[in-house]
Design an enzyme around this catalytic site. Structure first.
Site, PDB file in Angstrom:
ATOM      1  N   ASN A 120       0.840  -1.216   0.000  1.00  0.00           N
ATOM      2  CA  ASN A 120       0.000   0.000   0.000  1.00  0.00           C
ATOM      3  C   ASN A 120       0.870   1.259   0.000  1.00  0.00           C
ATOM      4  O   ASN A 120       0.507   2.256  -0.623  1.00  0.00           O
ATOM      5  CB  ASN A 120      -0.941   0.006   1.204  1.00  0.00           C
ATOM      6  CG  ASN A 120      -2.181  -0.824   0.961  1.00  0.00           C
ATOM      7  OD1 ASN A 120      -3.014  -0.464   0.139  1.00  0.00           O
ATOM      8  ND2 ASN A 120      -2.287  -1.955   1.635  1.00  0.00           N
ATOM      9  N   MET A 178       1.317  -2.020  12.474  1.00  0.00           N
ATOM     10  CA  MET A 178       0.800  -2.991  13.442  1.00  0.00           C
ATOM     11  C   MET A 178       0.917  -2.526  14.897  1.00  0.00           C
ATOM     12  O   MET A 178       1.039  -3.356  15.798  1.00  0.00           O
ATOM     13  CB  MET A 178       1.526  -4.334  13.268  1.00  0.00           C
ATOM     14  CG  MET A 178       1.397  -4.920  11.882  1.00  0.00           C
ATOM     15  SD  MET A 178      -0.313  -5.264  11.440  1.00  0.00           S
ATOM     16  CE  MET A 178      -0.528  -6.810  12.296  1.00  0.00           C
ATOM     17  N   ARG A 179       0.892  -1.238  15.117  1.00  0.00           N
ATOM     18  CA  ARG A 179       0.888  -0.732  16.489  1.00  0.00           C
ATOM     19  C   ARG A 179      -0.323   0.174  16.671  1.00  0.00           C
ATOM     20  O   ARG A 179      -0.741   0.852  15.735  1.00  0.00           O
ATOM     21  CB  ARG A 179       2.168   0.063  16.797  1.00  0.00           C
ATOM     22  CG  ARG A 179       3.409  -0.803  16.899  1.00  0.00           C
ATOM     23  CD  ARG A 179       3.375  -1.685  18.133  1.00  0.00           C
ATOM     24  NE  ARG A 179       4.477  -2.623  18.208  1.00  0.00           N
ATOM     25  CZ  ARG A 179       4.486  -3.826  17.641  1.00  0.00           C
ATOM     26  NH1 ARG A 179       3.450  -4.249  16.932  1.00  0.00           N
ATOM     27  NH2 ARG A 179       5.514  -4.629  17.772  1.00  0.00           N
ATOM     28  N   ILE A 180      -0.854   0.173  17.896  1.00  0.00           N
ATOM     29  CA  ILE A 180      -2.012   1.031  18.157  1.00  0.00           C
ATOM     30  C   ILE A 180      -1.517   2.359  18.722  1.00  0.00           C
ATOM     31  O   ILE A 180      -0.784   2.374  19.724  1.00  0.00           O
ATOM     32  CB  ILE A 180      -2.991   0.323  19.116  1.00  0.00           C
ATOM     33  CG1 ILE A 180      -3.551  -0.922  18.406  1.00  0.00           C
ATOM     34  CG2 ILE A 180      -4.120   1.262  19.539  1.00  0.00           C
ATOM     35  CD1 ILE A 180      -4.367  -1.831  19.290  1.00  0.00           C
ATOM     36  N   LEU A 181      -1.892   3.434  18.061  1.00  0.00           N
ATOM     37  CA  LEU A 181      -1.446   4.764  18.503  1.00  0.00           C
ATOM     38  C   LEU A 181      -2.283   5.221  19.700  1.00  0.00           C
ATOM     39  O   LEU A 181      -3.476   4.931  19.782  1.00  0.00           O
ATOM     40  CB  LEU A 181      -1.571   5.755  17.342  1.00  0.00           C
ATOM     41  CG  LEU A 181      -0.656   5.440  16.141  1.00  0.00           C
ATOM     42  CD1 LEU A 181      -1.092   6.215  14.910  1.00  0.00           C
ATOM     43  CD2 LEU A 181       0.806   5.733  16.470  1.00  0.00           C
ATOM     44  N   HIS A 214      -8.069  -1.044   6.030  1.00  0.00           N
ATOM     45  CA  HIS A 214      -8.306  -2.310   6.741  1.00  0.00           C
ATOM     46  C   HIS A 214      -8.928  -3.323   5.776  1.00  0.00           C
ATOM     47  O   HIS A 214      -9.843  -2.989   5.021  1.00  0.00           O
ATOM     48  CB  HIS A 214      -9.249  -2.055   7.925  1.00  0.00           C
ATOM     49  CG  HIS A 214      -9.448  -3.271   8.766  1.00  0.00           C
ATOM     50  ND1 HIS A 214      -8.499  -3.719   9.653  1.00  0.00           N
ATOM     51  CD2 HIS A 214     -10.472  -4.157   8.825  1.00  0.00           C
ATOM     52  CE1 HIS A 214      -8.942  -4.827  10.234  1.00  0.00           C
ATOM     53  NE2 HIS A 214     -10.127  -5.112   9.755  1.00  0.00           N
ATOM     54  N   ASP A 222      -9.891   0.298  14.573  1.00  0.00           N
ATOM     55  CA  ASP A 222     -10.653   0.122  13.318  1.00  0.00           C
ATOM     56  C   ASP A 222     -12.095   0.634  13.415  1.00  0.00           C
ATOM     57  O   ASP A 222     -13.022   0.022  12.850  1.00  0.00           O
ATOM     58  CB  ASP A 222     -10.651  -1.366  12.908  1.00  0.00           C
ATOM     59  CG  ASP A 222      -9.238  -1.902  12.674  1.00  0.00           C
ATOM     60  OD1 ASP A 222      -8.393  -1.117  12.228  1.00  0.00           O
ATOM     61  OD2 ASP A 222      -8.999  -3.080  12.942  1.00  0.00           O
TER      62      ASP A 222
HETATM   63  C1  GRF Z   1      -3.199  -4.676   4.216  1.00  0.00           C
HETATM   64  O1  GRF Z   1      -4.056  -5.741   3.990  1.00  0.00           O
HETATM   65  C2  GRF Z   1      -3.883  -3.615   5.053  1.00  0.00           C
HETATM   66  O2  GRF Z   1      -5.245  -3.511   4.808  1.00  0.00           O
HETATM   67  C3  GRF Z   1      -3.648  -4.121   6.454  1.00  0.00           C
HETATM   68  O3  GRF Z   1      -2.347  -4.662   6.436  1.00  0.00           O
HETATM   69  C4  GRF Z   1      -2.007  -5.081   5.106  1.00  0.00           C
HETATM   70  C5  GRF Z   1      -0.748  -4.372   4.739  1.00  0.00           C
HETATM   71  O4  GRF Z   1      -0.237  -4.784   3.505  1.00  0.00           O
HETATM   72  N1  GRF Z   1      -3.866  -3.066   7.413  1.00  0.00           N
HETATM   73  P1  GRF Z   1       0.986  -3.996   2.849  1.00  0.00           P
HETATM   74  O5  GRF Z   1       2.104  -3.933   3.883  1.00  0.00           O
HETATM   75  O6  GRF Z   1       0.508  -2.640   2.452  1.00  0.00           O
HETATM   76  O7  GRF Z   1       1.384  -4.839   1.659  1.00  0.00           O
END
Ligand code: GRF
Length: 193
Positions: A22, A95-98, A114, A150
């Site tokens: 992303n 992967m951390r919650i702010l 998400h 989320d």
């Molecule tokens: C994605 O599926 C996003 O929706 C989720 O974590 C994944 C991250 O993928 N929050 P990438 O690191 O952008 O490839």
């Protein structure tokens, strides 16, 4: 439509923890003339995040913050964001919650993507949970970040059909392709383009 040049685009930081696909799509989008944002900073809590390579490829500054001590990490992170005049944050697989305090400082200016049709399947392991529940559809959501996981206001969603022989892996791949299109679209929507 107002065209923004590199100088007056919204300075954005993208936060990652892993692959960064992303992030890559946001960088590519930001380089287009029509993009309201520029990606000026990449933040990761994970020094081994593969996505950090995009910083090298596209020559974008990256910084790593160890979230073992969240308070200190966020304090230094806020200083770094200020130093780089960052106005907006896109979470992309971060992967951390702010903390509430951090979010307050960037109120209404933090977005997240998400891989589910929120409010369904908040948190982790979304694809397997959707399959276990025999859902016919899943998808992805871009939303504003508030202090609950989320749960912030939804900006845009993309729905996709779950096939008969779908696995968590195939579903994740299918949804990821849609995520790469949805995030830029949601940014356009935020800026009323
Ligand atoms: C994605 O599926 C996003 O929706 C989720 O974590 C994944 C991250 O993928 N929050 P990438 O690191 O952008 O490839």
């Amino acid at each position: 439509m107002v065209l923004l040049t590199g100088h007056n685009k919204i300075k954005t930081a993208v936060f990652i923890s892993g692959t960064g696909s992303n992030l890559k799509s946001l960088i590519k989008f930001s380089k287009k003339k029509v993009s309201p944002i520029s990606v000026d900073l990449i933040i990761s809590n994970n020094p081994k995040a593969i996505g950090l390579n995009y910083g090298k490829i596209y020559k974008i500054k990256n910084k790593i913050f160890n979230f073992k001590n969240k308070k200190i990490a966020e304090k230094n992170l806020l200083l770094e964001l200020k130093k780089n005049k960052i106005e907006m944050i896109c979470l992309a697989g971060f992967m951390r919650i702010l903390s509430k305090n951090f979010i307050k400082k960037f109120k209404g200016k933090i977005l997240n993507i998400h891989p589910s049709l929120l409010p369904k399947y908040k948190g982790l392991n979304t694809h397997q949970r959707a399959l276990n529940n025999k859902e016919k559809y899943s998808g992805c959501t871009v939303h504003f970040v508030n202090s609950k996981l989320d749960s912030g206001k939804i900006i845009l969603q993309k729905k996709i059909k779950i096939n008969k022989y779908e696995t968590a892996n195939s579903l994740s791949k299918k949804i990821l392709v849609q995520e790469h299109k949805l995030y830029p679209k949601a940014i356009f929507k935020v800026f009323n383009f």
